[in-house]
Scaffold this motif. Sequence first.
Motif, PDB file in Angstrom:
ATOM      1  N   ASN A 200       0.879  -1.069  -0.075  1.00 39.61           N
ATOM      2  CA  ASN A 200      -0.026  -0.078   0.108  1.00 39.61           C
ATOM      3  C   ASN A 200       0.914   1.410  -0.175  1.00 39.61           C
ATOM      4  OD1 ASN A 200      -2.163  -1.717   0.216  1.00 39.61           O
ATOM      5  ND2 ASN A 200      -2.675  -1.341   2.479  1.00 39.61           N
ATOM      6  N   MET A 293      -2.979  -7.385  -0.198  1.00 38.68           N
ATOM      7  CA  MET A 293      -3.799  -6.064  -0.530  1.00 38.68           C
ATOM      8  C   MET A 293      -2.751  -5.055  -1.115  1.00 38.68           C
ATOM      9  SD  MET A 293      -5.242  -3.624   2.591  1.00 38.68           S
ATOM     10  CE  MET A 293      -6.574  -4.571   3.031  1.00 38.68           C
ATOM     11  N   ARG A 295      -2.389  -1.040  -2.842  1.00 40.00           N
ATOM     12  CA  ARG A 295      -3.154   0.254  -3.233  1.00 40.00           C
ATOM     13  C   ARG A 295      -2.031   1.211  -3.764  1.00 40.00           C
ATOM     14  NH1 ARG A 295      -6.261   2.296   1.615  1.00 40.00           N
ATOM     15  NH2 ARG A 295      -4.420   2.418   2.696  1.00 40.00           N
ATOM     16  N   ILE A 297      -2.617   4.874  -3.950  1.00 38.66           N
ATOM     17  CA  ILE A 297      -3.355   6.027  -3.854  1.00 38.66           C
ATOM     18  C   ILE A 297      -2.580   7.184  -2.954  1.00 38.66           C
ATOM     19  CG2 ILE A 297      -5.579   7.059  -2.858  1.00 38.66           C
ATOM     20  CD1 ILE A 297      -6.761   4.688  -3.905  1.00 38.66           C
ATOM     21  N   GLY A 299      -1.676   9.833  -0.301  1.00 39.67           N
ATOM     22  CA  GLY A 299      -2.021  10.295   0.919  1.00 39.67           C
ATOM     23  C   GLY A 299      -2.904   9.112   1.708  1.00 39.67           C
ATOM     24  N   SER A 300      -2.421   7.925   1.233  1.00 36.64           N
ATOM     25  CA  SER A 300      -3.380   6.892   1.927  1.00 36.64           C
ATOM     26  C   SER A 300      -2.106   6.298   2.902  1.00 36.64           C
ATOM     27  CB  SER A 300      -3.831   5.749   0.971  1.00 36.64           C
ATOM     28  OG  SER A 300      -2.816   5.197   0.153  1.00 36.64           O
ATOM     29  N   THR A 301      -2.546   5.376   3.629  1.00 38.47           N
ATOM     30  CA  THR A 301      -1.476   4.727   4.476  1.00 38.47           C
ATOM     31  C   THR A 301      -0.672   3.706   3.828  1.00 38.47           C
ATOM     32  OG1 THR A 301      -3.160   5.282   6.347  1.00 38.47           O
ATOM     33  CG2 THR A 301      -1.450   3.415   6.906  1.00 38.47           C
TER      34      THR A 301
ATOM     35  N   THR B 258      -7.870  -1.460   8.127  1.00 36.94           N
ATOM     36  CA  THR B 258      -7.135  -1.115   6.999  1.00 36.94           C
ATOM     37  C   THR B 258      -8.158  -1.562   5.893  1.00 36.94           C
ATOM     38  OG1 THR B 258      -5.106  -1.381   7.851  1.00 36.94           O
ATOM     39  CG2 THR B 258      -5.165  -1.467   5.637  1.00 36.94           C
ATOM     40  N   GLY B 396      -8.588   5.602   2.723  1.00 34.34           N
ATOM     41  CA  GLY B 396      -7.284   5.164   2.644  1.00 34.34           C
ATOM     42  C   GLY B 396      -6.570   4.964   3.708  1.00 34.34           C
ATOM     43  N   ARG B 397      -7.062   5.438   4.956  1.00 36.32           N
ATOM     44  CA  ARG B 397      -6.222   5.460   5.921  1.00 36.32           C
ATOM     45  C   ARG B 397      -6.555   4.289   7.136  1.00 36.32           C
ATOM     46  NH1 ARG B 397      -5.188  10.930   7.058  1.00 36.32           N
ATOM     47  NH2 ARG B 397      -4.020  10.230   8.840  1.00 36.32           N
ATOM     48  N   SER B 398      -5.554   3.927   7.813  1.00 38.47           N
ATOM     49  CA  SER B 398      -5.646   3.001   8.855  1.00 38.47           C
ATOM     50  C   SER B 398      -5.697   3.570  10.057  1.00 38.47           C
ATOM     51  CB  SER B 398      -4.126   2.169   9.011  1.00 38.47           C
ATOM     52  OG  SER B 398      -4.176   1.441   7.576  1.00 38.47           O
TER      53      SER B 398
END
Lengths: 421, 435
Positions: A200, A293, A295, A297, A299-301, B258, B396-398
């Motif tokens: 991710n 999983m 990703r 994107i 700014g996502s974690t 998540t 999109g954040r955990s």
Amino acid sequence: MGHRKELTRRDLLKNSAAAAGALAFAGPAAEWVYAQGSDTIRVGVIGCGGRGTGAANDCVASSSGVEIVAVADAFGDRLRGLKGKYNVPDNRCFVGLDGYKKLLELDDINLVILGTPPGFRPPQLKAAIDAGKNIFMEKPVATCPAGIKMVLEASAKASEKNLAIVCGTQRRHEPKYIETMKRIHDGAIGDIVSAQCYWNQGGLWVNRRQPGQSDVEWQVRNWLYFTWLSGDHIVEQHVHNIDVINWAFRDVQPEQVHGQGGRQWRTGPEYGDIFDHFGVEFFYPGDVRTISMCRQIDGSTGNVSERVVGTKGTSNCAGRIDGENAWRYEGPNPNPYVEEHKNLISSIRSGNPLNEGKRIAESTLCAIMGRESAYSRQQFKREWFMSRCALNHLPPDDMKLTDSKEVRPFAVPGVYKVPTA
Amino acid sequence: MASENKSGTITAAGAAIAASAASIAHAQGTGVIKVGLLGCGGRGNGALAQCLQADPGVVVIAVADLFENKVRSTRDRFVKDEKFKGRVQIDDDHMFWGFDCHEKLAKCEADLLLMATAPAFRGPQMLAAVNAGKHIFTEKPVATDPAGCRQVMEASRIANEKGLAIVAGTQRRHEFSRVELMKRIHDGAIGELAGGQCYWYGGGIWYRGYSDGMSELEWQCNNWYHFNWLSGDQICEQHIHNIDIINWCFDGPPAKFTAVGGRGWRDHNAQAKDVCAKLNNGSEEGWEKYAGDIWDHIFAELEYPNGARCLSFSGHSPGTGRNGEKIVGTKGTSNCSSSISGENSWRYEGPNVNGMLQEHVDLIKSIRAGEPLNEGQRIAESTLTAIGARMAAYTGRSFSWKWLLGASKLDIVPKELKPGPGVFHPVATGRDPLV
């Protein structure tokens, strides 16, 4: 140079003999030209972008007696860096989609680095093995089952010819991973009952279409975003983590796959036909289900890691085991991108060439299955996919940079069907 | 979660509940239990029928819904039903409609309210009900945002203080086979829990067009599933059943979330254009918002306090359908329904019940026994688990459960509702701000 050339030819003859069925190489390995430690490894680089250039530099840094002696790339501007750095003469620089063929004709080259977009890997690997070259190739190694079959065939042929294939799944050459996997395979966490892996992250570079660019030129320059070239990011990037989980399972392959995914944030035309997220479940023998999983994107974690869970403990696969047999890796941490080349070259010189071709083909296949399962919203068996899937993204042999090629529409999950024969 | 174990014990014991407790003000012993229905859709009608079947002492005295026609048709349907002859006693002045119908219903003399409106409104509805001293049967989920979940937790606390029952429509918790199974899992039959999976992936859902006389907001509330603030998205509205099972295995909610997901297939464009034209003098301009804002797939990882990471796999589209759960331990696995494989293999062989009926049986028995079940906190936690997974996917954040429960300010349900303009939000992007 003439001397080497001659030896190379001689070896090719010997290889042919071996291929004919005799165990010609069971005898003294010292006859093998590359087994002589002092011999120079003469490297041709096919694909001189970021990864190809990095691999070339790592290869040179990894061992003594390594020279970059030829370069090929679809684009002249892309090979300029390596050409300048290693003083590669003009007549050993090859531009165009067929440049690799000319490079492979150079008899003095005994190692080829394949760093082009993955969609080109199968035909280039096949040609390089046919030309008798040892291989370092970047991952992934195909974007479709037709490509996987080609890589499996080329890898088998490499074994017959005693040629090395090492692939840029560098975790396989990283001591903390190697030591952890040894323990997992020895039962330190018991039987594996669950596992997860992730890639991710935010976005990557994008090359927007410039005026005057043909379809093929733009897509090749912006290759990450086209399934036929990159395999989508689950294949292009997340294959690293999927490969680690396969490793934990002793490279026993998952039997089934069940995925979902989509294109939610990254929707512009510059992002071609790939998704920005996947969630895939792999079913290993004994109905052990794992999470994959990935990703891309902004700014996502972020999370790039693996985890396996056993009946006696858990591990991050990278130097740590918790549970009954808790353990921490405390050894050295050499640069794995250099290690993989060191191992490759020492295997060539020792006469016992590594061949990672089948293994990376299988891990790439897992990632492709995950992608196709998500695209189609179908759960299916590996066996079905390999026997029935007719998907073929391989570029035509005579593809030119000036060619037209429509951008494939992105898959609508549940509407897209896996093509079958 | 103690109430859950208690629920399980009582349920499993079947008829073991003695009719000795008689201290509770409402509906004690074998007398009549007066029921009011809030929400006259398919689920509300189903819940009312099941409640009437669950105990011969149940009579229905009031019905309420946003729409008058649904109230009237529901009364008519039950009045005509021979099975419930004499037990449908809904006077004209006990039919309530409009956005404040739940307040009027709470003021009537019902002992027990059945709640089956869109999930968004459950928090205020439950608070009004417990404050008025009513027992509650509530459909799942019970909220669409953390603020709503906290209201339900507060209602649950008040119910405890007042000795009121709250049972939720997560019927799997009332199936004998699962209750027996969960006892074993909690007793260690599969060892320490190491992982698990739950699924609800199905085809599409209904889309309700516009009917004459509705305001935009009323149309939206009638077509509630398609709007996140009303339904909580599919993961909350539907998949909560399966998530609740995994929470049951772990005896509590996850510690960390998540997720990824998106909307790639849902296509109500033609219907949305039609609704748009009817609400806007024939103009289709801006029709997109009428197509709804929920996603069609979410892939979430729920990490529980012991470190076990479980998969939640939900969505709507053509393709492989899945519905179920699996839990994995260090000594075995279970289908979360009726069997265990591994060191302590086991298969449930007792009687099977219809959980959707049994939940009402258990509720009413508990009321009559003066030992009211209270599942309020638990259903709020499972609802918040689904909402947390959705928020992780949308942003999109955990994040942690602690943050979600204690610090999230997400509050998407309008406080003042009246016939008028609808409440629309853009489809989540996958990197929405985390609120």
